[in-house]
Scaffold this motif. Structure first.
Motif, short mmCIF file in Angstrom:
data_model
loop_
_atom_site.label_atom_id
_atom_site.label_comp_id
_atom_site.label_asym_id
_atom_site.label_seq_id
_atom_site.Cartn_x
_atom_site.Cartn_y
_atom_site.Cartn_z
N VAL A 598 0.81 -1.22 0.00
CA VAL A 598 0.00 0.00 0.00
C VAL A 598 0.84 1.26 0.00
O VAL A 598 0.31 2.36 -0.18
N ALA A 599 2.16 1.15 0.19
CA ALA A 599 3.01 2.34 0.29
C ALA A 599 3.57 2.81 -1.03
O ALA A 599 4.26 3.83 -1.08
N GLU A 633 2.92 1.98 7.64
CA GLU A 633 3.50 3.19 8.23
C GLU A 633 4.22 4.03 7.17
O GLU A 633 4.14 5.26 7.18
N GLN A 634 4.93 3.36 6.26
CA GLN A 634 5.57 4.10 5.18
C GLN A 634 4.53 4.82 4.33
O GLN A 634 4.73 5.96 3.89
N ALA A 635 3.38 4.19 4.08
CA ALA A 635 2.32 4.84 3.33
C ALA A 635 1.84 6.11 4.03
O ALA A 635 1.66 7.16 3.39
N ALA A 658 -6.43 -0.52 10.20
CA ALA A 658 -5.64 0.35 9.32
C ALA A 658 -6.48 1.51 8.83
O ALA A 658 -6.00 2.66 8.76
N GLY A 659 -7.72 1.26 8.48
CA GLY A 659 -8.59 2.32 8.01
C GLY A 659 -8.82 3.38 9.05
O GLY A 659 -8.81 4.59 8.76
N GLN A 660 -9.04 2.98 10.29
CA GLN A 660 -9.28 3.94 11.36
C GLN A 660 -8.02 4.76 11.65
O GLN A 660 -8.08 5.96 11.92
N GLN A 661 -6.85 4.11 11.58
CA GLN A 661 -5.60 4.85 11.79
C GLN A 661 -5.37 5.86 10.67
O GLN A 661 -4.91 6.98 10.90
N PHE A 662 -5.71 5.47 9.45
CA PHE A 662 -5.62 6.37 8.30
C PHE A 662 -6.51 7.59 8.51
O PHE A 662 -6.10 8.74 8.28
N ARG A 710 5.78 3.72 14.82
CA ARG A 710 6.97 2.98 15.24
C ARG A 710 8.22 3.50 14.54
O ARG A 710 9.30 3.55 15.14
N LEU A 711 8.10 3.86 13.28
CA LEU A 711 9.27 4.33 12.53
C LEU A 711 9.65 5.77 12.86
O LEU A 711 10.74 6.22 12.52
#
Length: 924
Positions: A598-599, A633-635, A658-662, A710-711
Motif C-alpha cells: 500500500v506504500a 506506516e511508510q504509506a 488500518a482504516g481507522q488509523q488512516f 513505530r518508525l
C-alpha cells in the motif's frame, strides 16, 4: 630466459628426437618456463608436422586452465605464443589464437625465440601478422611490452605499422616514458631524430585528438637525469624543425589545424606551446589569418589569446582586412573571459583612431559588448564609444542608442545622456510560471518478464523509483501469476547476479539481499524448499541463516520500530527503511494473503495521493486483509499535509484498524514538523593540520512529539557528532531513496545528507547534490538543513553539483514556500571566513538570475550582503556586480546596511566602484 638457438643445436635435436611434437609436450615445456627447449622442439619438427598440429594447439589454448598462462616462477608465460608462431598456417589463424583472452600476457617475454621460429619457417605472412596484432592494440592504455613485441614483429616482417591511435600512443609512450632504474638513454631530440617511424607517426599526434593529452604531460629529461613536469614535446619538435629534420610549413599547418579542432584545454596546451616555440613570422601568420579569425571567438581561452595575439601582429603589419577583424570581434566581445574581451576592446579603439573614416563600423562592433554579462565590460565599451561619439554621423549614433538597450545596472541612464535619448522604462519584473506538479510514478509492472528486466536494470543502477516498482510488482505478480511463472523469469536473474541477491561481507544491510530472500520465497511453492536447499550443503545453510536473521530483525522492527545496532540487518539511517520494507515482504509474502503493497507512491518524489491510499484500504477491507505494519506506516509518512475533504470523509467510513488509523492521521494533519536546528562542528583535535575542515555547519533534528508511529522517532532523531566527518559518504548516490521516505518533510532528508552536501564545497567531493532538485519538488518548510545544503552546493567544487543547486533554487522560486532569506543567511555564514568560495558561488547565482528567478535571488542577496560587506572577501565585487543587475531587473529600492559606507569610501578599487554602482541603482 633469453638466448639463441644455433643451427647445430637444431640439427642435433632433429637427430635425437624420440617422440613427435604434441600439445602435451608443448604444454609441459611452456608451464616449466623452458622456452629454449620449446623452441628447439618446434624447430626440430618438420614443417608438415607443425602445421598438422595447429588444430590441437588452438584447442589446447581454448581449454587450458587460466593458471597455466603463468610460468612456474609466477612470471607471465609466453610459451604458448611460441607454439602459435611455430604451428599456425596463416596470419589470420595466428592472430586469432594470440588474441584469445587467456593469451593476454603472451608478449611479456623476449621476442627473440618467437622471431627465431618465424625466421626458421620463412613465413611470408609475418608482416601481415604484425599488422593484425598492431591493429588490436587498444586505443586507451596500451601496454608498453605489447607495443615493443609487436613492433619487433613488424620490423622483422618488413612492413610499416598501421597509424592507429593505439599504436601511436604506444610509440609516444616508448619515447617519453622514463627509463628503467640505472638505464641511460640518448636525449629525446636525438631519439626522435633517429626514429624510423617519425615521418609516419608524428602527423597522427596532431590528427588524433586524444593524443594531445599524451604529449601534454611531463617526461624524463636525459640531460638533467630527472623528471620534468613541463611538456617537452613542443620544444623538441621546434628544435627538429629548426634543424631541418621536420618541414616547418607542414608542422605549422598541422599545429594550426589541431588548434582549429579544439578540445579540452589540457589536450590543446602542447600545441599552443608548440605554436609559441615555432614563433611564426608575419608572413606565416598572415597566411593563417582566416584560421586565427575562426579561433578567436570560439576556441578555449588560451587558444583564443594566441589567435588574438597573432591577428594583432598581422594587423600591426598592415596586412589584416578590417572586415575580418570586425567579423571575428563581434562574437568575441561576449566571451566570458574578461581579460580577452578588454584586450579586444583596446585593439578596436586603436583601429577606430587609426581609420577615422571607418570609425562608425568599428564602434558599432564595439557595441556588441553591451550584451556582455559583466557590467564593467559593458561600461568600458560605453566609455570607449563616448570618447568618439562626437565624430559619428546621426544614423550611427541612432544605431548605437538602439544597441544600448542591452545595458544593465546604472548604465542605461548614462547611455541615454550620451546619445541624447530618453531612458526606456525598465522591463517587466521577471516572474516564473507556477511550478508544475511532480511527475507521476511510471505504470505498474504487468508481467513476470517485465519484472525480470527491471530487476536486471536495478542491478546496474539503483533508483528509488525502480525499487518501488520492483517491490510492488513482485507482490502483485506472486498473487496473480504464481510461483511457476515467476520462477521462469526470475531464477536466471538470481543466478546471473549472485553478489546482489545473496549476502556477503559487504552487503549485509543492502535491500538487495532481502529482495533475493523475497524472490526465493516467491519461487518456493512450499517452505520445505528451504530445507531441501539446507540439506544441499553450505549454501543452503547460509540461506537459512539469512532467512532466520531477516525474520528476527523484522519482528524487532514491528515491536519497537528499531533499526541498526550490533550485527544490524538494516541501516539505522532513513534509507534503511527500504531494506526493512523489502525484508518485510520476504517474511510475509508466503505467510499472509496480501495481494499488494500500500506504500507505493503515486509521484516520483515519493508522495502518495490520499485518494489512492483510500482506494487501497477499501480494497483491503473488501477482500479481508490488513496491510503489513511497516508498509502501512511508510504509506502514512508519504501522505501530504492536506487531503481533499471528500477523502477525509471517506476515510472516516473505514472500519478496519488500518482504516481507522488512516482516518485519524488525516484528521490530525499528518506528521508534525520536527524541530531542526543549526549545529556547528569543530575539529576534534587542536592540530588543524589533521582536521578535515576548520568548521562545518550541519543540523540536529528531533521529533516534535512523543509517541507516534513505530518508525517515527528513529527517522526524526539526528544528533550530529561534535567534529566534522572526513569524506562523508553514507548516502552516496542514494539520496532519492532517502527523500522518498519522508517526501513532505524535506528538511529531515536534508539534515541526514548535510555532511555530504557540505563536503561538496569544503572537501571537493562530487556526489550528493543530485538529490537537491528532488527535494525542491518535495514538501515541507525550508529550515537550516536545506538552506545550508543549498548554500554548500552552490559553492561546490564541481560544476554538476552547482547546477543541481541552481535547478533546486529555481524550482523553489516557483513555489509559495519562503526559502531565499534562509539560504542567503547560510551563504553569508559560510563565505564570511572563506569556508565557501565566492568565486564559485557568483556564477551559480548568475544562472539563477538568467533562469528568471530574479525576485527570489534578490531576497537571497539582501540577506547575504549585509554580513558579507564588512569581510572584504575575494569575489565580493563580483557579487555586488551581480546584485546590481538583479536589483535593476526587479526594480529594487531597498537599502542594504553597510553599502552606503563602502560606496562613500575614497579610491577607485573595484569593490568601491561596484558598491557605488549598486547604491546608485537602489537610490536613483
Amino acid at each position: 630466459m633469453t638466448g639463441s638457438i644455433s643451427a647445430v643445436s637444431v640439427a642435433r635435436a632433429r637427430r635425437t628426437r624420440t617422440e613427435p611434437l604434441s600439445w602435451a609436450a608443448i604444454d609441459h615445456l611452456a608451464r616449466h618456463d623452458d622456452l629454449p627447449g620449446l623452441t628447439l622442439l618446434l624447430l626440430a619438427t618438420p614443417e608438415e608436422e607443425r602445421v598438422a598440429l595447429a588444430p590441437a594447439v588452438d584447442a589446447g589454448i581454448k581449454s587450458a586452465d587460466p593458471d597455466r598462462w603463468w610460468g612456474r616462477r609466477g612470471n607471465p608465460n609466453p610459451g604458448y605464443a611460441l607454439a602459435v608462431i611455430g604451428c599456425m598456417p596463416s596470419a589470420a589463424r595466428a592472430a586469432a589464437a594470440l588474441g584469445r583472452r587467456g593469451m593476454r600476457l603472451w608478449t611479456q617475454g623476449s621476442p627473440e625465440f618467437f622471431l627465431e621460429i618465424a625466421r626458421s619457417r620463412q613465413l611470408p605472412w609475418l608482416g601481415d601478422l604484425g599488422r593484425r596484432l598492431a591493429d588490436r592494440i587498444p586505443a586507451r592504455d596500451p601496454w608498453a611490452v605489447d607495443w615493443r613485441f609487436i613492433t619487433a614483429v613488424l620490423r622483422e616482417g618488413g612492413v610499416e605499422p598501421p597509424v592507429t591511435e593505439g599504436f601511436v600512443r604506444g610509440w609516444l609512450g616508448e619515447l617519453f616514458d622514463s627509463p628503467g632504474r640505472g638505464q641511460r638513454r640518448a636525449p629525446l631530440v636525438q631519439r626522435m631524430r633517429e626514429d624510423p617511424y617519425l615521418p609516419l607517426l608524428l602527423p597522427a599526434v596532431f590528427e588524433i585528438d586524444r593524443l594531445g593529452a599524451v604529449v601534454a604531460g611531463g617526461s624524463w629529461d636525459e640531460t638533467t637525469n630527472r623528471w620534468e613536469s613541463a611538456p617537452r614535446f613542443p620544444g623538441v619538435v621546434a628544435e627538429l624543425v629548426a634543424e631541418g629534420t621536420l618541414a616547418r610549413p607542414a608542422i605549422l599547418d598541422l599545429t594550426v589545424d589541431r588548434l582549429l579542432r579544439g578540445g579540452k584545454p589540457h589536450d590543446v596546451r602542447p600545441f599552443v606551446l608548440l605554436h609559441d616555440a615555432l614563433a611564426p613570422t608575419v608572413d606565416e601568420l598572415a597566411g593563417h589569418a582566416a584560421d586565427y579569425a575562426r579561433l578567436l571567438p570560439e576556441a578555449p581561452g588560451t587558444v583564443a589569446t594566441l589567435a588574438q595575439r597573432s591577428l594583432r601582429a598581422v594587423d600591426e603589419a598592415g596586412r589584416l582586412e578590417l572586415e575580418t577583424l570586425l567579423e571575428a570581434s563581434q562574437p568575441t566581445l561576449v566571451r566570458t573571459e574578461k581579460t580577452l574581451v578588454k584586450a579586444q576592446l583596446s585593439w578596436l579603439e586603436r583601429v577606430a583612431r587609426r581609420q577615422p573614416d571607418r570609425a562608425g563600423e568599428v564602434l558599432e562592433t564595439v557595441a556588441a559588448a553591451f550584451g556582455h554579462p559583466a557590467l564593467d565590460v559593458q561600461e568600458r565599451a560605453l566609455t570607449l564609444i563616448g570618447k568618439q561619439a562626437g565624430r559619428l554621423d546621426p544614423a550611427t549614433v541612432g544605431r548605437l542608442a538602439e544597441a544600448s538597450a542591452a545595458l544593465a545596472g546604472d548604465l542605461p541612464g548614462r547611455a541615454a545622456e550620451l546619445f541624447g535619448t530618453v531612458a526606456e522604462a525598465p522591463a517587466a519584473i521577471p516572474q516564473l510560471p507556477p511550478a508544475a506538479p511532480p511527475a507521476e510514478l511510471p505504470p505498474p509492472i504487468a508481467t513476470a518478464g517485465e519484472l525480470a528486466e527491471e530487476l536486471v536494470a536495478l542491478c546496474h543502477e539503483e533508483t528509488a523509483v525502480r525499487w518501488e516498482r520492483v517491490l510492488a510488482g513482485l507482490v502483485s505478480l506472486y498473487t496473480v501469476a504464481g510461483s511457476a511463472a515467476l520462477a521462469t523469469a526470475l531464477q536466471p536473474v538470481l543466478d546471473r547476479y549472485p553478489s546482489t541477491f545473496t549476502e556477503n561481507s559487504w552487503n549485509r544491510t543492502s535491500p538487495g539481499v532481502y529482495l533475493g530472500e523475497a524472490i526465493r520465497a516467491a519461487l518456493d511453492t512450499e517452505r520445505p524448499g528451504v530445507w531441501r536447499r539446507m540439506l544441499a550443503g553450505i549454501e543452503g545453510r547460509q540461506l537459512l541463516r539469512v532467512s532466520q536473521r531477516t525474520f528476527d530483525a523484522v519482528r524487532t522492527a514491528w515491536q519497537g520500530g528499531v533499526r541498526g545496532g550490533p550485527d544490524a540487518a538494516f541501516a539505522p539511517t532513513p534509507d534503511g527503511v527500504l531494506a526493512l520494507r523489502v525484508a518485510e515482504v520476504a517474511v510475509q509474502l508466503t505467510r499472509t494473503l496480501v495481494p499488494a503493497v500500500v506504500a507505493t507512491p503515486t509521484h516520483v518524489t515519493g508522495s502518495l495521493d490520499p485518494a489512492v491510499l483510500l482506494d487501497r484500504l477499501r480494497r483491503a477491507e473488501a477482500e479481508g486483509w490488513q496491510p503489513w505494519p511497516v508498509d502501512f506506516e511508510q504509506a502514512l509518512l508519504r501522505l501530504p499535509r492536506q487531503a481533499d475533504p471528500a477523502v477525509v470523509a471517506g476515510a472516516a467510513e473505514l472500519t478496519s484498524p488500518a482504516g481507522q488509523q488512516f482516518a485519524a492521521w488525516l484528521a490530525a494533519g499528518g506528521l508534525p514538523d520536527p524541530v531542526s536546528t543549526r549545529w556547528e562542528q569543530r575539529p576534534a583535535t587542536v592540530d588543524q593540520q589533521y582536521a578535515p575542515v576548520a568548521r562545518r555547519a550541519v543540523a540536529a533534528v528531533r521529533p516534535a512529539r512523543d509517541g507516534g508511529l513505530r518508525l517515527e522517532r528513529q527517522l526524526l532523531t539526528l544528533e550530529p557528532r561534535s567534529f566534522p566527518q572526513l569524506w562523508p559518504d553514507d548516502f552516496r548516490r542514494r539520496g532519492d531513496v532517502l527523500a522518498m521516505v519522508l517526501p513532505h518533510h524535506r528538511e529531515v532528508t536534508a539534515a541526514w545528507m548535510l555532511s555530504e552536501l557540505a563536503a561538496l564545497a569544503d572537501q571537493d567531493q562530487r556526489d550528493g547534490a543530485e538529490v537537491l532538485p528532488l527535494l525542491a519538488e518535495c514538501g515541507g518548510p525550508v529550515g537550516p538543513a536545506l538552506a545550508y545544503g543549498l548554500a554548500y552546493s552552490l559553492g561546490a567544487r564541481h560544476q554538476e553539483s552547482r547546477l543541481a543547486a541552481v535547478d533546486a533554487l529555481v524550482t523553489l522560486a516557483a513555489r509559495p514556500e519562503p526559502f531565499a532569506p534562509a539560504v542567503g543567511a547560510a551563504l553569508a555564514d559560510l563565505c564570511a571566513d572563506g569556508l565557501v568560495k565566492l568565486s564559485r558561488l557568483v556564477p551559480a547565482l548568475a544562472e539563477i538570475h538568467l533562469a528568471g528567478a530574479s525576485v527570489a535571488l534578490w531576497e537571497l542577496l539582501t540577506a547575504a550582503l549585509p554580513p558579507l560587506l564588512p569581510t572584504g572577501q575575494r569575489g565580493l565585487p563580483d557579487l555586488l556586480e551581480l546584485s546590481t543587475q538583479v536589483a535593476g531587473a526587479v526594480r529594487a529600492r531597498s537599502a542594504i546596511p553597510g553599502l552606503a559606507e563602502i560606496a562613500a569610501r575614497p579610491g577607485t578599487t573595484r569593490l568601491v566602484k561596484e558598491a557605488k554602482r549598486l547604491h546608485s541603482v537602489l537610490h536613483p
